[in-house]
Design a protein around this motif. Structure first.
Motif, PDB file in Angstrom:
ATOM      1  N   GLY A  33       0.838  -1.217   0.000  1.00  0.00           N
ATOM      2  CA  GLY A  33       0.000   0.000   0.000  1.00  0.00           C
ATOM      3  C   GLY A  33       0.861   1.250   0.000  1.00  0.00           C
ATOM      4  N   ALA A  34       1.917   1.214   0.810  1.00  0.00           N
ATOM      5  CA  ALA A  34       2.823   2.364   0.889  1.00  0.00           C
ATOM      6  C   ALA A  34       3.507   2.589  -0.449  1.00  0.00           C
ATOM      7  CB  ALA A  34       3.865   2.129   1.976  1.00  0.00           C
ATOM      8  N   ALA A  35       3.983   1.514  -1.041  1.00  0.00           N
ATOM      9  CA  ALA A  35       4.741   1.637  -2.298  1.00  0.00           C
ATOM     10  C   ALA A  35       3.873   2.243  -3.398  1.00  0.00           C
ATOM     11  CB  ALA A  35       5.264   0.265  -2.713  1.00  0.00           C
ATOM     12  N   ARG A  36       2.617   1.822  -3.441  1.00  0.00           N
ATOM     13  CA  ARG A  36       1.717   2.373  -4.478  1.00  0.00           C
ATOM     14  C   ARG A  36       1.528   3.870  -4.257  1.00  0.00           C
ATOM     15  NH1 ARG A  36      -1.949  -3.018  -4.898  1.00  0.00           N
ATOM     16  NH2 ARG A  36      -0.544  -4.013  -6.373  1.00  0.00           N
ATOM     17  N   PHE A  37       1.377   4.265  -2.983  1.00  0.00           N
ATOM     18  CA  PHE A  37       1.242   5.690  -2.697  1.00  0.00           C
ATOM     19  C   PHE A  37       2.532   6.433  -3.062  1.00  0.00           C
ATOM     20  CE2 PHE A  37       2.175   9.170   0.211  1.00  0.00           C
ATOM     21  CZ  PHE A  37       1.227  10.069  -0.240  1.00  0.00           C
ATOM     22  N   LEU A  38       3.680   5.846  -2.711  1.00  0.00           N
ATOM     23  CA  LEU A  38       4.961   6.526  -2.944  1.00  0.00           C
ATOM     24  C   LEU A  38       5.236   6.725  -4.423  1.00  0.00           C
ATOM     25  CD1 LEU A  38       7.067   4.698  -0.223  1.00  0.00           C
ATOM     26  CD2 LEU A  38       6.367   7.095  -0.209  1.00  0.00           C
ATOM     27  N   ARG A  39       4.773   5.781  -5.231  1.00  0.00           N
ATOM     28  CA  ARG A  39       4.936   5.961  -6.681  1.00  0.00           C
ATOM     29  C   ARG A  39       4.196   7.227  -7.114  1.00  0.00           C
ATOM     30  NH1 ARG A  39       3.215   0.972 -10.193  1.00  0.00           N
ATOM     31  NH2 ARG A  39       1.394   1.341  -8.920  1.00  0.00           N
ATOM     32  N   GLY A  40       2.990   7.439  -6.568  1.00  0.00           N
ATOM     33  CA  GLY A  40       2.232   8.655  -6.883  1.00  0.00           C
ATOM     34  C   GLY A  40       2.920   9.894  -6.331  1.00  0.00           C
ATOM     35  N   LEU A  41       3.483   9.752  -5.138  1.00  0.00           N
ATOM     36  CA  LEU A  41       4.151  10.897  -4.504  1.00  0.00           C
ATOM     37  C   LEU A  41       5.354  11.340  -5.328  1.00  0.00           C
ATOM     38  CD1 LEU A  41       4.356  12.761  -1.998  1.00  0.00           C
ATOM     39  CD2 LEU A  41       5.774  11.003  -0.927  1.00  0.00           C
ATOM     40  N   THR A  42       6.121  10.373  -5.826  1.00  0.00           N
ATOM     41  CA  THR A  42       7.307  10.739  -6.615  1.00  0.00           C
ATOM     42  C   THR A  42       6.905  11.290  -7.982  1.00  0.00           C
ATOM     43  OG1 THR A  42       7.543   8.451  -7.353  1.00  0.00           O
ATOM     44  CG2 THR A  42       8.899   9.137  -5.482  1.00  0.00           C
ATOM     45  N   MET A  43       5.661  11.016  -8.401  1.00  0.00           N
ATOM     46  CA  MET A  43       5.163  11.627  -9.644  1.00  0.00           C
ATOM     47  C   MET A  43       4.661  13.048  -9.364  1.00  0.00           C
ATOM     48  SD  MET A  43       3.071   8.281 -10.926  1.00  0.00           S
ATOM     49  CE  MET A  43       2.116   8.988 -12.242  1.00  0.00           C
ATOM     50  N   ASP A 317      -4.249   7.710  -9.851  1.00  0.00           N
ATOM     51  CA  ASP A 317      -5.000   7.902  -8.593  1.00  0.00           C
ATOM     52  C   ASP A 317      -4.041   8.217  -7.454  1.00  0.00           C
ATOM     53  OD1 ASP A 317      -7.343   7.223  -9.885  1.00  0.00           O
ATOM     54  OD2 ASP A 317      -7.391   5.165  -9.119  1.00  0.00           O
ATOM     55  N   ALA A 318      -2.909   7.504  -7.433  1.00  0.00           N
ATOM     56  CA  ALA A 318      -1.924   7.712  -6.354  1.00  0.00           C
ATOM     57  C   ALA A 318      -1.324   9.116  -6.461  1.00  0.00           C
ATOM     58  CB  ALA A 318      -0.827   6.658  -6.446  1.00  0.00           C
ATOM     59  N   LYS A 319      -1.063   9.548  -7.690  1.00  0.00           N
ATOM     60  CA  LYS A 319      -0.509  10.888  -7.900  1.00  0.00           C
ATOM     61  C   LYS A 319      -1.507  11.960  -7.437  1.00  0.00           C
ATOM     62  CE  LYS A 319       1.254  13.978 -11.447  1.00  0.00           C
ATOM     63  NZ  LYS A 319       1.411  14.209 -12.871  1.00  0.00           N
ATOM     64  N   GLN A 320      -2.766  11.731  -7.756  1.00  0.00           N
ATOM     65  CA  GLN A 320      -3.814  12.689  -7.366  1.00  0.00           C
ATOM     66  C   GLN A 320      -3.923  12.782  -5.840  1.00  0.00           C
ATOM     67  OE1 GLN A 320      -5.483  14.866  -8.978  1.00  0.00           O
ATOM     68  NE2 GLN A 320      -6.901  15.454  -7.333  1.00  0.00           N
ATOM     69  N   LEU A 321      -3.873  11.622  -5.179  1.00  0.00           N
ATOM     70  CA  LEU A 321      -3.930  11.614  -3.708  1.00  0.00           C
ATOM     71  C   LEU A 321      -2.722  12.358  -3.134  1.00  0.00           C
ATOM     72  CD1 LEU A 321      -5.041  10.632  -0.970  1.00  0.00           C
ATOM     73  CD2 LEU A 321      -3.833   8.451  -1.355  1.00  0.00           C
ATOM     74  N   ALA A 322      -1.546  12.074  -3.688  1.00  0.00           N
ATOM     75  CA  ALA A 322      -0.326  12.742  -3.204  1.00  0.00           C
ATOM     76  C   ALA A 322      -0.428  14.248  -3.428  1.00  0.00           C
ATOM     77  CB  ALA A 322       0.894  12.174  -3.921  1.00  0.00           C
ATOM     78  N   LYS A 323      -0.947  14.638  -4.576  1.00  0.00           N
ATOM     79  CA  LYS A 323      -1.050  16.062  -4.907  1.00  0.00           C
ATOM     80  C   LYS A 323      -1.970  16.775  -3.912  1.00  0.00           C
ATOM     81  CE  LYS A 323      -1.740  18.890  -8.935  1.00  0.00           C
ATOM     82  NZ  LYS A 323      -2.529  19.778  -8.081  1.00  0.00           N
ATOM     83  N   GLU A 324      -3.078  16.117  -3.587  1.00  0.00           N
ATOM     84  CA  GLU A 324      -4.009  16.732  -2.629  1.00  0.00           C
ATOM     85  C   GLU A 324      -3.354  16.884  -1.261  1.00  0.00           C
ATOM     86  OE1 GLU A 324      -8.116  15.331  -2.580  1.00  0.00           O
ATOM     87  OE2 GLU A 324      -7.764  14.564  -4.592  1.00  0.00           O
ATOM     88  N   ILE A 325      -2.523  15.917  -0.899  1.00  0.00           N
ATOM     89  CA  ILE A 325      -1.828  16.014   0.396  1.00  0.00           C
ATOM     90  C   ILE A 325      -0.787  17.127   0.346  1.00  0.00           C
ATOM     91  CG2 ILE A 325      -0.258  14.762   1.934  1.00  0.00           C
ATOM     92  CD1 ILE A 325      -1.919  12.230   1.262  1.00  0.00           C
ATOM     93  N   LEU A 326      -0.045  17.213  -0.755  1.00  0.00           N
ATOM     94  CA  LEU A 326       0.969  18.280  -0.875  1.00  0.00           C
ATOM     95  C   LEU A 326       0.296  19.658  -0.891  1.00  0.00           C
ATOM     96  CD1 LEU A 326       3.390  16.718  -3.526  1.00  0.00           C
ATOM     97  CD2 LEU A 326       3.623  16.728  -1.051  1.00  0.00           C
ATOM     98  N   ASP A 327      -0.916  19.715  -1.445  1.00  0.00           N
ATOM     99  CA  ASP A 327      -1.633  21.001  -1.522  1.00  0.00           C
ATOM    100  C   ASP A 327      -2.171  21.468  -0.169  1.00  0.00           C
ATOM    101  OD1 ASP A 327      -1.153  21.294  -4.163  1.00  0.00           O
ATOM    102  OD2 ASP A 327      -3.139  20.632  -4.856  1.00  0.00           O
ATOM    103  N   LEU A 328      -2.119  20.611   0.832  1.00  0.00           N
ATOM    104  CA  LEU A 328      -2.637  20.990   2.138  1.00  0.00           C
ATOM    105  C   LEU A 328      -1.955  22.265   2.636  1.00  0.00           C
ATOM    106  CD1 LEU A 328      -2.889  17.564   3.958  1.00  0.00           C
ATOM    107  CD2 LEU A 328      -4.768  19.107   3.529  1.00  0.00           C
TER     108      LEU A 328
END
Ligand code: FO1
Length: 328
Positions: A33-43, A317-328
């Protein structure tokens, strides 16, 4: 405010000449689960702005080889070579394992040929005197990964499962061989009390603009990281800049036994139960839309809440989730 210092951000020219703001992010991570999120985060940001602190509680010696499943899952995923299962290398073969099976050796832990190469390299380099930090870095750079990946500790910390029947299980025996079918009475992290954080871990927590607790099992994946003396305290000091993504959605985990293990540590098997475990170290919880009704319960713990889609069907989807978190 979530981000401690806007001035720490660096701007750089992204694809098509777009100016992108990069954040220094430190993420705590377990496995799939973490790895899938991290792939989005690095994107969503620059990969060299991301530092991953990986769980090594699942590490094991199998057939004489040192296996670090969560570090490898993150490395293979960020390198784009992970198998669809979420672990192992895509397109890998099982020749070595089949041969071992012919000699009557147990093969319930599926070590495939190329993956065995990673474990042989790790075992060899550790025997030559390199630390797990150095070996993990060798693997990461060799696979062309821009993000830093560091183990939580270079000391052996091993997750043990205490069953209701009074047995003590090695983690992979519980997780893979018995498909987490035991009724669990407790979870212990052997060696944690005398372990120290690996070089760079505390610095990564202290210097990050944002610390993200990935959507990993709070008990089995994040628990071992927080059990290393000094790590939980360092994160607590950064509480306002810590964001955690609940791995529990509508009372269930997408994968693995997180929901059944939360009550074992006295927490409710809900996103609010996860929030309760993190309340001293985390200022903002990310809940899935399915748990919007839990937001008030989490806010009552003194945490901010972001409600969004947290299920990651695709890297986008992972990138979008990461983007929303970074936008906080
Ligand atoms: N998970 C399985 O469900 N079955 C396996 O046979 C298996 C083998 C395996 C080999 C190497 C590796 O790095 C990971 C492997 N995993 C396997 C994943 C691993 O057991 C767990 O997902 C993690 O320990 C929990 O994050």
């Amino acid at each position: 405010m979530i981000l401690s210092s806007l001035a720490q951000r660096t701007n750089f020219a992204g694809p098509e000449g777009l100016s992108i703001t990069a954040f220094r992010i430190t993420a705590l991570a377990g496995g799939v689960g973490a790895a899938r999120f991290l792939r989005g985060l690095t994107m969503a940001t620059r990969d060299d702005e991301v530092t991953v602190i990986g769980n090594t509680g699942d590490d094991s010696v199998m057939h004489g080889l040192h296996i670090s499943p969560d570090l490898d899952i993150v490395s293979y995923t960020l390198a784009g070579i992970v198998d669809d299962a979420g672990w192992g290398i895509s397109g890998d073969t099982t020749n070595a394992l089949e041969q071992m099976g012919r000699y009557g050796i147990e093969t319930w832990f599926t070590l495939k040929d190329r993956d065995i190469g990673t474990h042989m390299a790790r075992t060899h380099l550790l025997a030559e005197g390199l630390t797990l930090t150095e070996v993990t870095d060798r693997i990461r750079t060799s696979l062309g990964i821009g993000a830093q990946i560091i183990p939580m500790s270079n000391d052996p910390v091993r997750t043990k499962i205490l069953t209701a029947g009074g047995e003590v299980r090695e983690f992979q025996e519980y997780f893979v061989k018995l498909r987490h079918s035991d009724v669990v009475a407790g979870v212990e992290f052997d060696g944690a009390a005398t372990s120290t954080p690996a070089p760079g871990v505390l610095e990564a927590i202290e210097s990050a603009e944002m610390i993200i607790i990935s959507p990993s099992n709070p008990v089995l994946s994040i628990g071992p990281i927080l059990s290393v003396p000094g790590i939980r305290q360092a994160i607590a000091r950064r509480r306002d800049d810590v964001v955690a993504i609940s791995p529990i959605i509508a009372g269930s985990a997408l994968k693995g036994p997180a929901a059944t293990l939360l009550p074992v540590v006295g927490a409710e098997a809900t996103a609010a139960g996860v929030a309760g475990l993190y309340r001293d170290i985390c200022g903002t919880m990310v809940l899935d839309k399915a748990d919007a009704a839990r937001a008030e319960q989490v806010e009552a713990l003194g945490m901010k809440v972001l409600v969004t889609q947290t299920i990651m069907h695709t890297p986008a989807d992972a990138k979008q989730l990461a983007k929303e978190i970074l936008d906080l």
